[in-house]
Structure formats: C-alpha cells, structure tokens
Design an enzyme around this catalytic site. Structure first.
Site, mmCIF file in Angstrom:
data_model
loop_
_atom_site.group_PDB
_atom_site.id
_atom_site.type_symbol
_atom_site.label_atom_id
_atom_site.label_comp_id
_atom_site.label_asym_id
_atom_site.label_seq_id
_atom_site.Cartn_x
_atom_site.Cartn_y
_atom_site.Cartn_z
ATOM 1 N N GLU A 1 -100.164 33.290 -16.277
ATOM 2 C CA GLU A 1 -100.469 32.813 -14.925
ATOM 3 C C GLU A 1 -99.358 33.170 -13.930
ATOM 4 O O GLU A 1 -99.540 33.026 -12.720
ATOM 5 C CB GLU A 1 -100.662 31.285 -14.935
ATOM 6 C CG GLU A 1 -101.858 30.842 -15.757
ATOM 7 C CD GLU A 1 -101.898 29.333 -15.981
ATOM 8 O OE1 GLU A 1 -102.986 28.749 -15.845
ATOM 9 O OE2 GLU A 1 -100.854 28.735 -16.306
ATOM 10 N N ASP B 1 -113.222 28.502 -17.715
ATOM 11 C CA ASP B 1 -114.238 27.930 -18.615
ATOM 12 C C ASP B 1 -114.934 26.767 -17.917
ATOM 13 O O ASP B 1 -114.552 26.387 -16.816
ATOM 14 C CB ASP B 1 -113.579 27.457 -19.921
ATOM 15 C CG ASP B 1 -112.491 26.421 -19.677
ATOM 16 O OD1 ASP B 1 -111.326 26.818 -19.580
ATOM 17 O OD2 ASP B 1 -112.815 25.240 -19.543
HETATM 18 N N1 ADE Z 1 -107.289 24.779 -18.241
HETATM 19 C C1 ADE Z 1 -108.224 25.718 -18.421
HETATM 20 N N2 ADE Z 1 -109.341 25.187 -18.948
HETATM 21 C C2 ADE Z 1 -109.091 23.868 -19.114
HETATM 22 C C3 ADE Z 1 -109.845 22.798 -19.631
HETATM 23 N N3 ADE Z 1 -111.093 22.994 -20.079
HETATM 24 N N4 ADE Z 1 -109.284 21.570 -19.656
HETATM 25 C C4 ADE Z 1 -108.025 21.384 -19.200
HETATM 26 N N5 ADE Z 1 -107.263 22.362 -18.713
HETATM 27 C C5 ADE Z 1 -107.791 23.596 -18.659
#
Ligand code: ADE
Length: 230
Positions: free
Chosen positions: A11, A196
């Site tokens: 990142e 996601d």
């Molecule tokens: N960062 C990226 N995806 C995430 C998720 N599903 N829960 C918490 N932090 C995240």
C-alpha cells in the site's frame, strides 16, 4: 508536511518509489521515510496491520515529524451494497466497530472519555482527494470507514457493521489513526480502495485484488501530492 500512513508495504511502495531525497528513520519498530513527492514534503510510514501499530505510528509521526495533515491510504472490504470491488471510499468519518462498552449502557463504538463514536475527517482535504479519485479514472464513493482488529469475512459481521454504523467499508487501522489525530488536533483524511466484499469470498478476493486496489489508492494520493505547489 503531509504524513501518510499505510498498513502494508504493497500500500506504500508506489509512493516510496516516487519519493525524492528520501531518508529513513526508525521509531517504534516502524520505518518513517521523509522526502518529497512533487513539491510537497512528505513523511511516509508502513505501520503494520491492526489498531495498535496504527496508533503507535500516528503518535510517533505527530510527535517527531509534526505533519500538517495525515492521510491514511490502502485497501478495505466493502460492507455496503453500494460499494463494489475496486471502488475507492473517501472517508467522511471513521468508527471503531470493535469498541464495545454497551454492557455499561454506552452506544456501540463509543470511545469513553472523549465521548465520541465517529471521528469526522477534514472536509476540504477529503473533497480534494475525492476529486483526484475521479481524475485518476477511479470510482469514488464517500462513506464511513469502520475499523477493528478483525479481517471481516462473513455476511453476519458485515451486516452488523453496516447496520450499526452505516459504514461503507471495513479496515483495520483508519479509526485508530483518526482518534490519535483527533486528540492531537491534526487534520486527517482516509482513502481506501476495495479489495474484497468482506464476505465469505473475502480471503480469496483479497489475495487476488489487494495489489491492484492498493495501487489505485496510491496513485490517487500521488496525483494529489503532485498537485500541491512547492
Ligand atoms: N482490508 C481489506 N479487506 C478487509 C476486510 N475484509 N476486513 C478488514 N480489513 C480489510
């Protein structure tokens, strides 16, 4: 000077790659890179995953480098049906979804002592970042970022976070940085691109989309920094 905090190296690496005259300094086990991006003085740190690392990093950054503003960049899991994978959420406010003193009669997410659930972001900085998401060809959304020491990967938790806090996405650092900035009066903004959907597919999606999502968020930030006049 602008402070930038990312959790993972994927990142931060694009920003580190374009930083000029960079010099490292280690504090709290975290490397802080000081240098220039465009005409702007920048201090960039990869804090590690979770609220404790994020808070330690924000405290050290503020005490040692005295940034005029701090921006958190990275990926997140979408918890709102209006936010899709690879969309970028510019935070209006941040909340800690795992802060829970409800047995004492408090609201979910309440931080006792300062009596706050939501930490609002700096409006003008967030507006500027929102504009750069669109300029960079990304899909920009505004919304609440919900933070906790948990990778959200099931529909029940996802629904709880979106219903209780009206959140757009879940991360693991932003709310901690926001709280540290609030108590130190440092303007704060957060930019998170969705890797996601915080659901049963989240671990596979995270593995597939994390790098791509991280690059979108970094590129927006680099464009913003390049636009600041020296
Ligand atoms: N960062 C990226 N995806 C995430 C998720 N599903 N829960 C918490 N932090 C995240």
């Amino acid at each position: 000077m602008t402070g930038i905090i990312a959790a993972m190296s994927c990142e931060a690496e694009l920003i580190l790659n374009v930083m000029q005259n960079k010099a490292p300094r280690a504090l709290c086990g975290i490397t802080f890179w000081q240098g220039k991006v465009g005409g702007e003085d920048v201090v960039l740190a990869t804090c590690g995953v979770g609220k404790v690392f994020a808070a330690a990093c924000a405290v050290a950054m503020i005490m040692e480098f005295k940034p005029d503003r701090i921006i958190n960049t990275g990926v997140a899991g979408a918890v709102s049906s209006e936010v899709n994978k690879l969309d970028t959420v510019v935070a209006t406010a941040l909340v800690q979804h795992d802060m829970d003193t409800t047995p004492l009669g408090d609201d979910p997410g309440l931080i006792s002592g300062i009596n706050k659930v939501f930490f609002e972001t700096d409006r003008s900085l967030s507006d500027e970042l929102y504009g750069f998401v669109e300029l960079c060809g990304g899909k920009a959304k505004r919304g609440v970022v919900a933070t906790g020491d948990q990778f959200v990967a099931d529909n029940e938790t996802k629904k709880r976070i979106s219903t209780l806090f009206g959140a757009s996405c879940a991360d693991m650092e932003g709310g901690a940085i926001a709280q540290v900035c609030f108590v130190n009066n440092v303007p704060f903004a957060a930019l998170r691109t969705m890797s996601d959907g915080a659901d049963g597919d989240a671990s596979g999606d995270f593995a597939e989309f994390c790098n791509k999502a991280a690059k979108i968020s970094s590129n927006v930030l680099i464009s913003y920094l390049n636009s600041i006049k020296a």
